[in-house]
Design a protein around this motif. Structure first.
Motif, short mmCIF file in Angstrom:
data_model
loop_
_atom_site.label_atom_id
_atom_site.label_comp_id
_atom_site.label_asym_id
_atom_site.label_seq_id
_atom_site.Cartn_x
_atom_site.Cartn_y
_atom_site.Cartn_z
N UNK A 180 0.78 -1.23 0.00
CA UNK A 180 0.00 0.00 0.00
C UNK A 180 0.82 1.29 0.00
N UNK A 181 2.13 1.16 -0.05
CA UNK A 181 2.95 2.35 -0.25
C UNK A 181 3.48 2.35 -1.67
N UNK A 182 3.85 3.51 -2.17
CA UNK A 182 4.34 3.65 -3.54
C UNK A 182 5.70 4.32 -3.49
N UNK A 183 6.72 3.55 -3.83
CA UNK A 183 8.11 4.01 -3.71
C UNK A 183 8.36 5.28 -4.51
N UNK A 184 7.84 5.36 -5.73
CA UNK A 184 8.14 6.49 -6.60
C UNK A 184 6.98 7.47 -6.73
N UNK A 185 5.91 7.24 -5.97
CA UNK A 185 4.78 8.17 -5.99
C UNK A 185 4.12 8.18 -4.61
N UNK A 186 4.84 8.67 -3.59
CA UNK A 186 4.33 8.61 -2.23
C UNK A 186 3.08 9.45 -2.00
N UNK A 187 2.77 10.38 -2.87
CA UNK A 187 1.58 11.21 -2.68
C UNK A 187 0.31 10.52 -3.18
N UNK A 188 0.47 9.42 -3.89
CA UNK A 188 -0.68 8.70 -4.42
C UNK A 188 -1.54 8.14 -3.29
N UNK A 189 -2.86 8.28 -3.40
CA UNK A 189 -3.75 7.71 -2.39
C UNK A 189 -3.67 6.20 -2.46
N UNK A 190 -3.24 5.55 -1.38
CA UNK A 190 -3.02 4.11 -1.46
C UNK A 190 -4.32 3.32 -1.45
N UNK A 191 -4.35 2.28 -2.26
CA UNK A 191 -5.43 1.31 -2.23
C UNK A 191 -4.86 -0.03 -2.66
N UNK A 192 -5.54 -1.08 -2.29
CA UNK A 192 -5.09 -2.42 -2.62
C UNK A 192 -5.32 -2.69 -4.09
N UNK A 193 -4.31 -3.20 -4.77
CA UNK A 193 -4.45 -3.57 -6.18
C UNK A 193 -4.05 -5.03 -6.35
N UNK A 194 -4.78 -5.72 -7.21
CA UNK A 194 -4.44 -7.10 -7.54
C UNK A 194 -5.19 -7.50 -8.81
N UNK A 195 -4.83 -8.65 -9.37
CA UNK A 195 -5.47 -9.15 -10.58
C UNK A 195 -6.79 -9.82 -10.23
N UNK A 196 -7.77 -9.60 -11.10
CA UNK A 196 -9.05 -10.28 -10.96
C UNK A 196 -9.39 -11.10 -12.20
N UNK A 197 -8.42 -11.24 -13.08
CA UNK A 197 -8.61 -12.05 -14.29
C UNK A 197 -7.28 -12.74 -14.59
N UNK A 198 -7.30 -13.76 -15.45
CA UNK A 198 -6.05 -14.45 -15.78
C UNK A 198 -5.01 -13.52 -16.42
N UNK A 199 -3.77 -13.84 -16.17
CA UNK A 199 -2.65 -13.10 -16.76
C UNK A 199 -2.16 -13.84 -17.99
#
Length: 250
Positions: free
Chosen positions: A29-48
């Motif tokens: 939930x942190x962003x190394x190169x964009x710390x001002x970004x509002x954090x939210x959980x991201x993940x895949x919901x479909x096949x890769x």
């Protein structure tokens, strides 16, 4: 259900609830190169579906390593990962190139190189993904300059770390160890803690798009699930099943 405090005695630091909790919030939930970004959980919901673009190095070896590691990630997360020879079908592009071509690849697959100038100047290899309005990852790219990665003895690290981060663990931190997400550690392969973080990320209790506060509230329950199932107890053994480390024999 037993509480995690019942398990604390005799555990390594990375098996303790508070450490796992804080590590997940840091890496997911942190962003190394964009710390001002509002954090939210991201993940895949479909096949890769992965397309390999190889313009440098041994293409057959690159594909072999990627296939072994992505099978490992599927085993851990449940996310299906397949490969295609048609770039139009792919939602992840893995580009093996040379250092002098990296900015061209960034411009082609990510956008203006100046928008990620800090990452370009600091990183040996790059990963980037795009999400939809619900926080589900829709596409991604990894760019590995084979010559530069080998020069820095990071070729295998780049394959393992970048494709793993594209599953939704985008941050690096020197405070999280043992982990491939720690730039000062010597970890090449997925660690037991990385295994736990991936299991948390794809827990059915969590959903793409959750805020940091929502994730924070649910994490104790999610972690307790892993204690109850024996996953945290056995993580050091489980992480090796189907791994590149086991395949190579390190």
């Amino acid at each position: 259900m037993l509480t995690s405090s019942a398990y604390a005695q005799g555990y390594a630091h990375w098996q303790e609830e508070n450490y796992i909790h804080d590590s997940f919030l840091t890496i997911a939930l942190q962003r190394e190169y964009n710390p001002s970004q509002t954090p939210r959980l991201v993940r895949w919901e479909k096949p890769i579906i992965v397309y390999i673009e190889s313009e440098a190095g041994d293409s057959s070896l690159q594909e072999q390593l990627l296939r072994i590691h992505t099978r490992h990630l599927t085993r851990i997360t449940g996310v299906p990962i397949d490969f295609t020879s048609d770039i139009r079908r792919a939602n992840i592009i893995a580009s093996f190139t040379t250092l002098d071509q990296v900015e061209e690849k960034v411009a082609r697959y990510i956008g203006d190189p100046e928008s990620i100038r800090v990452a370009l100047d600091e990183a040996i290899c790059l990963g980037n993904f795009g999400v939809n309005s619900r926080g589900a990852i829709e596409r991604g790219v990894i760019i590995i300059p084979v010559d530069y990665a080998r020069q820095n003895a990071r070729f295998l690290d780049c394959i393992i770390e970048e494709i793993t981060q594209l599953l939704g663990l985008p941050n690096d931190s020197d405070n999280v160890y043992p982990s491939i997400f720690n730039d000062v550690s010597s970890d090449i392969y997925l660690s037991p803690l990385d295994y736990i973080l991936l299991k948390i990320l794809y827990s059915p209790r969590l959903k793409a798009g959750m805020s940091a506060e929502q994730v924070d509230r649910l994490l104790p329950t999610v972690i307790n699930d892993l204690y109850y199932l024996g996953i945290i107890d056995d993580a050091a053994k489980l992480v090796q099943v189907g791994s590149l480390k086991s395949h190579i024999g390190d």
